[in-house]
Design an enzyme around this catalytic site. Sequence first.
Site, PDB file in Angstrom:
ATOM      1  N   CYS A  70      -6.466   1.036   2.664  1.00  0.00           N
ATOM      2  CA  CYS A  70      -7.377   2.177   2.532  1.00  0.00           C
ATOM      3  C   CYS A  70      -7.172   2.938   1.222  1.00  0.00           C
ATOM      4  O   CYS A  70      -8.113   3.551   0.718  1.00  0.00           O
ATOM      5  CB  CYS A  70      -7.203   3.115   3.712  1.00  0.00           C
ATOM      6  SG  CYS A  70      -7.852   2.400   5.215  1.00  0.00           S
TER       7      CYS A  70
ATOM      8  N   ASN B  88     -12.292  -3.404   0.700  1.00  0.00           N
ATOM      9  CA  ASN B  88     -11.237  -3.436   1.710  1.00  0.00           C
ATOM     10  C   ASN B  88     -11.848  -3.171   3.072  1.00  0.00           C
ATOM     11  O   ASN B  88     -12.245  -2.047   3.343  1.00  0.00           O
ATOM     12  CB  ASN B  88     -10.183  -2.360   1.419  1.00  0.00           C
ATOM     13  CG  ASN B  88      -9.141  -2.273   2.519  1.00  0.00           C
ATOM     14  OD1 ASN B  88      -8.451  -3.243   2.800  1.00  0.00           O
ATOM     15  ND2 ASN B  88      -9.066  -1.117   3.178  1.00  0.00           N
ATOM     16  N   GLU B  89     -11.964  -4.187   3.873  1.00  0.00           N
ATOM     17  CA  GLU B  89     -12.476  -4.108   5.251  1.00  0.00           C
ATOM     18  C   GLU B  89     -13.637  -3.120   5.380  1.00  0.00           C
ATOM     19  O   GLU B  89     -13.727  -2.374   6.351  1.00  0.00           O
ATOM     20  CB  GLU B  89     -11.345  -3.817   6.262  1.00  0.00           C
ATOM     21  CG  GLU B  89     -10.602  -2.520   6.063  1.00  0.00           C
ATOM     22  CD  GLU B  89      -9.617  -2.200   7.199  1.00  0.00           C
ATOM     23  OE1 GLU B  89      -8.908  -3.102   7.663  1.00  0.00           O
ATOM     24  OE2 GLU B  89      -9.578  -1.023   7.604  1.00  0.00           O
TER      25      GLU B  89
ATOM     26  N   GLU C 184       0.864  -1.177   0.000  1.00  0.00           N
ATOM     27  CA  GLU C 184       0.000   0.000   0.000  1.00  0.00           C
ATOM     28  C   GLU C 184       0.899   1.224   0.000  1.00  0.00           C
ATOM     29  O   GLU C 184       1.944   1.243   0.665  1.00  0.00           O
ATOM     30  CB  GLU C 184      -0.894   0.010   1.247  1.00  0.00           C
ATOM     31  CG  GLU C 184      -1.636   1.335   1.406  1.00  0.00           C
ATOM     32  CD  GLU C 184      -2.813   1.288   2.353  1.00  0.00           C
ATOM     33  OE1 GLU C 184      -2.790   0.466   3.290  1.00  0.00           O
ATOM     34  OE2 GLU C 184      -3.741   2.085   2.165  1.00  0.00           O
TER      35      GLU C 184
HETATM   36  O1  AHR Z   1      -2.406  -1.431   6.893  1.00  0.00           O
HETATM   37  C1  AHR Z   1      -2.745  -0.117   7.177  1.00  0.00           C
HETATM   38  C2  AHR Z   1      -4.247   0.109   7.087  1.00  0.00           C
HETATM   39  O2  AHR Z   1      -4.909  -0.694   8.011  1.00  0.00           O
HETATM   40  C3  AHR Z   1      -4.884  -0.264   5.789  1.00  0.00           C
HETATM   41  O3  AHR Z   1      -4.778   0.732   4.854  1.00  0.00           O
HETATM   42  C4  AHR Z   1      -6.299  -0.492   6.162  1.00  0.00           C
HETATM   43  O4  AHR Z   1      -6.935  -1.395   5.309  1.00  0.00           O
HETATM   44  C5  AHR Z   1      -6.225  -0.963   7.585  1.00  0.00           C
HETATM   45  O5  AHR Z   1      -7.085  -0.294   8.394  1.00  0.00           O
END
Ligand code: AHR
Length: 864
Positions: free
Chosen positions: A464, A591-592, A262
């Site tokens: 994120c 994503n979550e 990321e």
């Molecule tokens: O890994 C850091 C963040 O943690 C990621 O962007 C997110 O998906 C999670 O909350």
Amino acid sequence: MKKIYLFLMLIAATMLQPSLANEPDSAWVFSYATTKNRGGNGLHYAWSIDRENWQGIGPEFRFLFSDFGTWGAQKRMLTPVVFQDQQGEWHAIWSLNEEVGQFAHAQTADLYTWDSQDYPYVMDEDNVLLPEVSFQPNENNYMITWLSEFEDEKKIYKTTTTDFKNYTPTTEGTTGDRLNSREEVLIDGEKQLGTVSKVSWKLIDGLIKFYELNQYKEILRSERLTDDASRFADLEPLTAEITAIPENSKAISNMLIGIFFEDINYAADGGLYAELVQNRGFEYKLSDTKGRDKSWDSKKAWNFTGAETGFVMDTISPVHPNQKHYALLTISQVGEALENEGFDGIALKKGDQYNFAVFARGLDGTKGKLLVRLVDESGKVYAEGSTKSVGADWKKLELTLTAKEAIEDARLQVIPQFTGKVALDLVSLFPQKTFNNRKNGLCTDLAEAIAELHPRFVRFPGGCVAHGDGLDNIYRWKNTIGPLETRKPDRNIWNYHQSMGLGYFEYFQFCEDIGAEPLPVIAAGVPCQNSSCGGHGQQGGIPMCDMDDYVQDVLDLIEWANGDKNSEWGKLRAQAGHPEPFNLKYIGIGNEDLITDIFKERFEMIFKAVREKHPEISVIGTVGPFSEGTDYRVGWDFATELNVPMVDEHYYQPPGWYLNNQDYYDRYDRSKSKVYLGEYATHIPGRKLNMETALCDALHLINVERNADVVSMTSYAPLLAKHGHTQWNPDLIYFNNTEVFPTTDYYVQVLFGQNAGDEYIASQINLSDNKKDVKKRVASSLVRDSKTGDYILKLANLLPVSVDAKIKLADLPVAEGEGVLTLLQGEPTDESARPENRTILVAPEFEFEVPAYSFSVIRMKPKE
Ligand code: AHR
């Protein structure tokens, strides 16, 4: 330490207590939220037998938390009202803040297992305060009323619903519509405002037990290895027999260890992406940092040595509309230079070559060359060269610079060799040595550190970053491909800038270079639930009228990756230099995210479209940000309903969680979706990585490996962090411009990545001390790698004493002779432990002393 044990036993004893013989049939429950933490502490309960004397549960234990909006400023629950509907279901409705025209709603059967929240829009303008609900028997519906305040005037409004999903249009109400259902009661000497309901004692008993269970879990979570020296002060070295049970072998995933990439902590620009010029396109904006860094604008990282007015930004005639800004220099004297400071300086290696490039255009007939220099603070020149002449139209000028000496913090100078006006854009400096010598490529040292992990897949672009801060910030893959001047930079959700230089092509190319499968994660049509821009969280999903286009974008991505080189999107991949398909196999959707109706509707659309058009692609769904709770539960139900092949789980946990949840996946139903553990890490206070966190990761991965028939993939998160630019700790690999600093936890990943198997051979450990606390600190896993035929034994010893192990491999055809041992060992607080290799003698039965606080991997050859 003893105190904790006593407390633990006390809690356990309370939980084991049978219900009292003399219990009331019913009692009162009081539901309320306090104004502490701006209303951010969620829903609490108290109970009473006589409606006079109240006992707080907890007190102030949080039974429900508002998910609305961004962390810090939002997530508020104001004036909740809790009531039971005609079917016996409970509902909570609350005000979210003093501004928005929405209220929140959530539903539950038992007052603690809450379903997903929703936030209906009921006011075009104005706010929703003090909501209330009443059942209207004549209409057989529920009326919700609230106060709305505008310019000091409060008015009553109302809507009705039968299902708490669909609401009638809001109308103005009267005081007669209001119930004034809130009561004030005294809890622990403080007056609280809330709602009172008569309920069965069983329900209250359930709430008390739920609270106690949570307390118990918290105690387990707080267990630390750093307490073990005193916890096990009297423990002597142990012996163990580890016996393989080959008849209980099973096939496991050969994709277990991957990476989570990321762009957080400057992982891309200024990190893995080898570009040395910061803000090369003059596209930085104050809003990239949400206005926090006032120096963050299109001139960030740039300096002009001439008059202030000689360096301005222009947008009238850019190289490409996606790169709006360019620098317009007015040179009044030859020698005036435009300088770039790089990302914390530009590091040069002696003798290395660097490719310089710039788009330039002379105005008003200006012509002439650009002198390009790499200099230090005093002006000493480390490399220099001249471009060809600028012309009247935008032209890409390129040259190669060779560093005469090494320097860590050079700066780049562009010195027009003429006077007059010149426009410059996309000023770039790349080391010629990139990973695998790719153009527009990646830093060798970081890429090599990643390749060492032998990852089987690479997740990209997050996290994120994938779903973005508000709708406009959702990561769009199409903005990240093609010539650099056509890419569309964007604000990074972690409050900096993404040039998109490391885009989808570079990502897929990297995967191919390191033999990993690409695993792109695309937003499920909703932005991050913690979004602060363009609304409050993810409830503002992509409007349904735009969803078809969004779904098409996803299908186009698959065509771009796998389509024929003559197909519409495959052609772009071919033009970028990769005519052969990339052979994409996986795609993550979401994503979550919170598993709300808004999410579900959009996810289902994307999922079904991909499944229909590309049944060969495995879709990975998402089940929220935690290892338990509403989104985890509802997400799993939803994935099961849709038959999603795999789901992405996320959890960041303290050591105690890993110690006490070793059977987490043993409990999983093998007939449901497979698991991709897409984000996890061991977190300790201070967010450092050391042997304590590394051993907990190792312990967890040993348990995951045993369950790798259901857990197909894992990726530790996050991967990269640049010193001085971290938004998140801990991270697997830290770096600066010249050095890479792998962590203890990185080596655990290396050991698993390099020692993966595809067959799991059951084994049993018989320890000389069978106490639970001792036993749970020793774990092993035996796998076979069918490619090499090797057998691999992993052993984690989290105890402060050694374990003298007799390894019995039964009838496994292990060659007698030398095996390779890799050992990572150190005190829990040791941050510098590194694995060491040595050979040891192995045989179908052999002995091995497993050192205290260690993780060992023994690789054994099969018999010829
Ligand atoms: O890994 C850091 C963040 O943690 C990621 O962007 C997110 O998906 C999670 O909350």
